[in-house]
Design an enzyme around this catalytic site. Structure first.
Site, PDB file in Angstrom:
ATOM      1  CB  SER A 108      35.307  48.574  41.873  1.00 48.80           C
ATOM      2  OG  SER A 108      36.684  48.646  42.011  1.00 48.80           O
ATOM      3  CD1 TRP A 138      43.359  49.013  44.215  1.00 42.68           C
ATOM      4  CD2 TRP A 138      45.404  49.545  44.939  1.00 42.68           C
ATOM      5  NE1 TRP A 138      43.897  49.912  43.327  1.00 42.68           N
ATOM      6  CE2 TRP A 138      45.153  50.256  43.746  1.00 42.68           C
ATOM      7  CE3 TRP A 138      46.629  49.720  45.590  1.00 42.68           C
ATOM      8  CZ2 TRP A 138      46.076  51.139  43.181  1.00 42.68           C
ATOM      9  CZ3 TRP A 138      47.557  50.600  45.025  1.00 42.68           C
ATOM     10  CH2 TRP A 138      47.267  51.294  43.837  1.00 42.68           C
ATOM     11  CE  LYS A 172      37.393  54.428  42.406  1.00 42.38           C
ATOM     12  NZ  LYS A 172      37.998  53.762  43.499  1.00 42.38           N
ATOM     13  CG  HIS A 225      38.184  44.638  44.214  1.00 42.78           C
ATOM     14  ND1 HIS A 225      37.842  45.738  44.966  1.00 42.78           N
ATOM     15  CD2 HIS A 225      38.024  44.991  42.907  1.00 42.78           C
ATOM     16  CE1 HIS A 225      37.493  46.720  44.145  1.00 42.78           C
ATOM     17  NE2 HIS A 225      37.590  46.298  42.894  1.00 42.78           N
TER      18      HIS A 225
HETATM   19  C1  GCU Z   1      41.499  49.939  39.954  1.00 44.89           C
HETATM   20  C2  GCU Z   1      41.487  51.286  40.623  1.00 44.89           C
HETATM   21  C3  GCU Z   1      40.429  51.367  41.724  1.00 44.89           C
HETATM   22  C4  GCU Z   1      39.081  50.905  41.195  1.00 44.89           C
HETATM   23  C5  GCU Z   1      39.210  49.546  40.549  1.00 44.89           C
HETATM   24  C6  GCU Z   1      37.939  49.047  39.854  1.00 44.89           C
HETATM   25  O1  GCU Z   1      41.978  48.967  40.852  1.00 44.89           O
HETATM   26  O2  GCU Z   1      42.775  51.548  41.131  1.00 44.89           O
HETATM   27  O3  GCU Z   1      40.304  52.692  42.207  1.00 44.89           O
HETATM   28  O4  GCU Z   1      38.119  50.912  42.214  1.00 44.89           O
HETATM   29  O5  GCU Z   1      40.201  49.599  39.536  1.00 44.89           O
HETATM   30  O6  GCU Z   1      37.075  49.827  39.495  1.00 44.89           O
HETATM   31  O7  GCU Z   1      37.849  47.842  39.625  1.00 44.89           O
END
Ligand code: GCU
Length: 427
Positions: free
Chosen positions: A263, A354, A267, A404
């Site tokens: 998540s 998402w 990144k 997720h």
């Molecule tokens: C939120 C955010 C995402 C991210 C996620 C996470 O949903 O919008 O961009 O990847 O958190 O880190 O769990």
């Protein structure tokens, strides 16, 4: 019937997080866009050789991601200061050596610090290749092992899981263990190393007063400039400091480090691997917007939404692209291309709309020409594979059943991918 089922599934998914409901989940409504070509220079010249890529185009793209997306990070501190705070050669029932190592992030032993938890398999013939990843809940949350130090850093409150008054308590031991296949990894001959991301920078927007940033301000500076590091870049920078440490630990094969993250930390692993070529493999688990997903698709989370909800993650300049994805000189396939020719794995989850699974796959696909120019087999697919049918070439990809998360299915693929790329090397 099929349509009704699909609609029901969509409604269920949207209800899972109502604040996501107003975003686009309709493939037909993805805007038409043209991606910048990773193999054409800013001056419009076609890139036709590996040398031209390495000397001209790659530095150009790296500089654009630094100045426009994640922000520039400082150089490594001079002279690494580390302190081993724990060693147990009979951890995990005797099959692993556990180490806990404090790394002082400014090179001063009274400055900011991060703690690395490492399990190294005892059954090995030389230094162990390692998976390195940041964690969300503290090192002590990745496994129930009672000897793991409980993080003293700021945490988000979650009393049910044992986080109270922004501190972790005993109750939170092992809280994230389902996401860390520690035993499976060690049994396969790999070390696993992890760091709590909040040691490097607490994940909330306070104008960059806490965490690592203030330690690098110059003169009267009080916050990073528009092209300087946000939190994702800071977390990535911390991963590179762990790699600095591995270079001096003889039990770790620092030439075979796979940097992994889920998540927002996916990144982070991508940006760490893109910027620091010492990472031999990069794994992005459900990284989504600002990670592997193409921003121009604006499917699910958008640039504007991420910059608004998490203003501290990217650099100030990235906000210029809110609702203006087309104006950005890069898109996320170029982030994948920066990792070439090193193996990269992009993983999506079917219900994680998402994060735009198709956009995550397409980044890999559109990075493929760079991987091929550099003499690898690239992604080896021309369309998105079916659910639970991974493709593993130099670029790996899967979309698995479910939501997720990081699951044993994901780890099973990453271990196979590491075996394929690391074991074939002369070790
Ligand atoms: C939120 C955010 C995402 C991210 C996620 C996470 O949903 O919008 O961009 O990847 O958190 O880190 O769990």
């Amino acid at each position: 019937m099929t349509l009704r089922l699909t609609l029901t599934a969509a409604v269920v998914l949207l209800m899972a997080n109502p604040s996501h409901a107003q975003f686009n989940y309709d493939e037909a409504k993805v805007p038409k866009f043209t991606l910048p070509d990773p193999l054409v220079t800013s001056a419009g010249e076609k890139v036709i050789s590996a040398e031209q890529w390495a000397k001209q185009r790659r530095p150009e793209i790296l500089e654009l991601f630094e100045s426009q997306v994640y922000g520039r990070s400082p150089a490594a501190p001079k002279g690494l200061v580390v302190k081993q705070t724990d060693i147990d050669t009979k951890a995990l029932g005797g099959k692993a050596t556990r180490k806990q190592v404090t790394v002082y992030l400014t090179g001063e032993n009274d400055g900011p610090q991060m703690s690395i938890l490492i399990y190294i398999p005892n059954n090995r013939s030389g230094p162990a290749p390692v998976f390195l990843g940041l964690n969300f809940l503290g090192n002590h949350a990745v496994h129930a092992d009672p000897a793991i130090h409980i993080t003293k850093s700021w945490t988000r409150n979650d009393p049910k899981r044992g986080y109270v008054d922004n501190k972790a308590t005993e109750k939170s031991r092992g809280a994230a263990s389902s996401r860390w296949a520690v035993d499976m990894i060690v049994d396969r001959g790999y070390a696993i190393a992890t760091i709590y991301y909040g040691d490097i920078d607490p994940d909330f927007h306070d104008g960059f007063k806490n965490g690592i940033h203030p330690h690098f301000y110059v003169g009267k500076q009080t916050e990073p400039k528009a092209d300087e590091w946000g939190s994702i870049a800071a977390w990535s920078w911390g991963l590179s400091r762990a790699l600095d440490y591995f270079q001096q630990d003889d039990d770790i094969d620092h030439k075979h480090v796979a940097v992994i993250g889920h998540s927002r930390l996916g990144k982070t692993s991508l940006w760490a691997g893109a910027g620091d070529p010492r990472f031999a493999m990069v794994i992005s688990n459900n990284s989504g917007c600002g990670g592997a997903a193409l921003s121009r698709r604006a499917f699910g989370e958008t640039v504007k939404r991420i910059n608004t909800s998490f203003p501290h993650w990217f650099c100030g300049n990235y906000k210029k692209y809110n609702d203006k994805e087309d104006d950005c000189p890069v898109d996320q396939h170029m982030l994948i291309a920066l990792i070439a020719p090193r193996p990269v794995y992009i993983a999506s989850a079917h219900e994680d709309r998402w994060a735009d699974p198709r956009g995550e796959f397409l980044s890999g696909l559109y990075a493929d020409p760079v991987y091929r120019l550099l003499g690898t087999d690239g992604i080896g697919a021309d369309k998105m594979p079916e659910i639970d049918k991974p493709v593993q070439n130099t670029i790996g990809y899967h979309i698995r059943t479910g939501k997720h998360d990081v699951t044993d299915f994901d780890w099973t693929q990453y271990l196979k991918f590491a075996d394929k790329h690391f074991r074939k090397a002369s070790r």
